[in-house]
Design an enzyme around this catalytic site. Structure first.
Site, short mmCIF file in Angstrom:
data_model
loop_
_atom_site.label_atom_id
_atom_site.label_comp_id
_atom_site.label_asym_id
_atom_site.label_seq_id
_atom_site.Cartn_x
_atom_site.Cartn_y
_atom_site.Cartn_z
N GLU A 143 0.88 -1.19 -0.08
CA GLU A 143 -0.18 0.05 -0.03
C GLU A 143 0.80 1.25 -0.03
O GLU A 143 1.68 1.40 0.91
CB GLU A 143 -1.02 0.03 1.22
CG GLU A 143 -1.75 1.08 1.17
CD GLU A 143 -2.77 1.28 2.42
OE1 GLU A 143 -3.82 2.02 2.42
OE2 GLU A 143 -2.29 0.42 3.54
N HIS A 145 0.96 4.51 0.62
CA HIS A 145 0.13 5.36 1.36
C HIS A 145 0.93 6.63 1.90
O HIS A 145 2.13 6.64 2.15
CB HIS A 145 -0.27 4.82 2.60
CG HIS A 145 -1.38 5.31 3.31
ND1 HIS A 145 -1.24 6.57 4.11
CD2 HIS A 145 -2.78 5.14 3.53
CE1 HIS A 145 -2.53 6.76 4.77
NE2 HIS A 145 -3.31 5.96 4.42
N ASP A 175 -2.55 4.31 -3.17
CA ASP A 175 -3.66 4.82 -2.20
C ASP A 175 -3.40 6.54 -2.63
O ASP A 175 -2.39 7.17 -2.51
CB ASP A 175 -3.25 4.74 -0.57
CG ASP A 175 -4.30 5.36 0.11
OD1 ASP A 175 -5.14 4.82 0.72
OD2 ASP A 175 -4.35 6.73 0.16
N HIS A 264 -6.52 1.46 -3.71
CA HIS A 264 -7.31 2.05 -2.81
C HIS A 264 -7.88 3.43 -3.26
O HIS A 264 -6.94 4.44 -3.05
CB HIS A 264 -6.53 2.46 -1.37
CG HIS A 264 -6.26 0.95 -0.47
ND1 HIS A 264 -5.48 0.87 0.50
CD2 HIS A 264 -6.88 -0.20 -0.53
CE1 HIS A 264 -5.88 -0.26 1.06
NE2 HIS A 264 -6.47 -0.98 0.54
N GLU A 300 -12.54 4.03 -0.55
CA GLU A 300 -11.98 3.85 0.73
C GLU A 300 -12.17 5.35 1.44
O GLU A 300 -11.32 6.16 1.32
CB GLU A 300 -10.49 3.68 0.84
CG GLU A 300 -10.00 3.44 2.44
CD GLU A 300 -8.36 3.20 2.47
OE1 GLU A 300 -7.95 2.45 3.39
OE2 GLU A 300 -7.69 3.62 1.43
#
Length: 335
Positions: A143, A145, A175, A264, A300
């Site tokens: 991920e 992020h 993400d 995401h 998300e």
């Protein structure tokens, strides 16, 4: 026909509904199916499964029967890495690897094609886990992020391992919070509702877009704010955005498209104008569509961290926006 990422949902978006007891694990899945927010569904292992990382046969049977009944499709199981399962007692690399393997076996048992892992799983551990994932027929997605982004040094370290191993099991999970254009208005309004003065919000808006690691920028904000006499509790509130949102170029995601295995679709709110309040989806989604990605994207909603709005409505708005962007661009291409 719409091409590009296929919308679905992550149960993480419904954290408030779950924690307040309004919906059980099964109830969330039923409501997602009822409202047409699938078919893809992502589950966070430790949030949703009491016995995780172990799952017994009875739970697996119930889960598979439920998603079959509801015509849902398991897309991603979010797993964790934790050196400190007991406070002050870090576990060894061997124990950490075994901890991951237990979670990965659970993912396969439940019927998930991939697991989401995070930066807390270091590159040298990923190197050890890749052959195991291949043997399981499972993919592992990092991920990416905020505060990281596609070209962040942390991501480059994993990219080097990916390039060296060239394993079909390894991929990315972008993400979109890493490429926010601005801070969400809903987040700023929530801060105001908690008593944060406008002068401190102005300070946040001035420092957040600056370059540099989040701790450095938060340090500057804290220094100026304390000098200005602001309440430390209010300073803590305006420190959060530095760690969940980065102000990087949305086009930078193009560098990760070829190894993207799941997305995401981070968002904070979609207005009546059909646009996300902080993230430039109009630029981002075509990058993945044109790069050939047609896998799953989980809506998300992270506004639940500071807002009590209906998460199901928020996810429906997000999916309508994404589908509208992709349908519009498809029509432009074929016109």
């Amino acid at each position: 026909m719409t091409t590009g990422p296929k919308t679905g949902a992550t149960l993480y978006a419904f954290t408030n509904e779950y924690l307040t007891g309004r919906f059980s694990f099964e109830g969330l899945l039923r409501e997602i199916a009822k409202r047409g927010l699938g078919p893809g569904v992502e589950v966070v292992g430790f949030q949703s499964i009491r016995s995780f990382p172990d799952v017994d046969d009875a739970f697996v049977e119930r889960f598979k029967a439920l998603v079959g009944e509801l015509a849902l499709q398991p897309t991603s199981l979010a797993i964790n890495s934790d050196r400190f399962l007991k406070p002050g007692q870090p576990i060894s690399d061997a124990a950490l690897i075994d901890y991951h393997k237990r979670q990965m076996r659970a993912a396969v048992k439940l019927g998930f094609p991939l697991v989401r892992y995070q930066f807390s799983t270091p590159p040298h551990i990923v190197r050890e886990l890749a052959p195991f994932a291949e043997d399981l027929g499972l993919k592992m997605g990092l991920e990416v992020h905020a505060p990281a982004y596609a070209d962040h040094p942390m991501v480059i370290a994993y990219r080097e391992v990916y390039d060296e191993l060239d394993s079909p099991a390894l991929g990315w999970i972008p993400d979109f919070g890493g490429t926010a254009e601005r801070l969400p208005a809903s987040l700023l309004n929530a801060a105001r509702e908690r008593g944060v003065p406008e002068g401190l919000i102005d300070l946040l808006l001035a420092i957040w877009p600056e370059k540099g690691p989040p701790p450095e920028r938060v340090g500057r904000l804290r220094e100026y704010a304390l000098r200005g006499g602001y309440d430390p509790a209010h300073i803590q509130i305006v420190s959060l955005p530095f760690f969940i949102l980065s102000n990087e170029d949305p086009k930078s995601w193009a560098a990760l498209v070829d190894r993207t295995i799941h997305i995401h679709g981070k968002f904070y709110g979609v207005g009546d104008d059909g646009r996300e309040e902080a993230i430039d989806y109009e630029t981002i989604l075509p990058l993945f569509r044109d790069g050939g990605f047609n896998g799953s994207m989980a809506s998300e909603w992270e506004g639940h961290a500071y807002c009590v709005a209906d998460a199901f409505d928020q996810v429906a708005r997000h999916q309508a926006m994404c589908n509208r962007i992709l349908e519009r661009d498809d029509n432009e291409v074929t016109a």
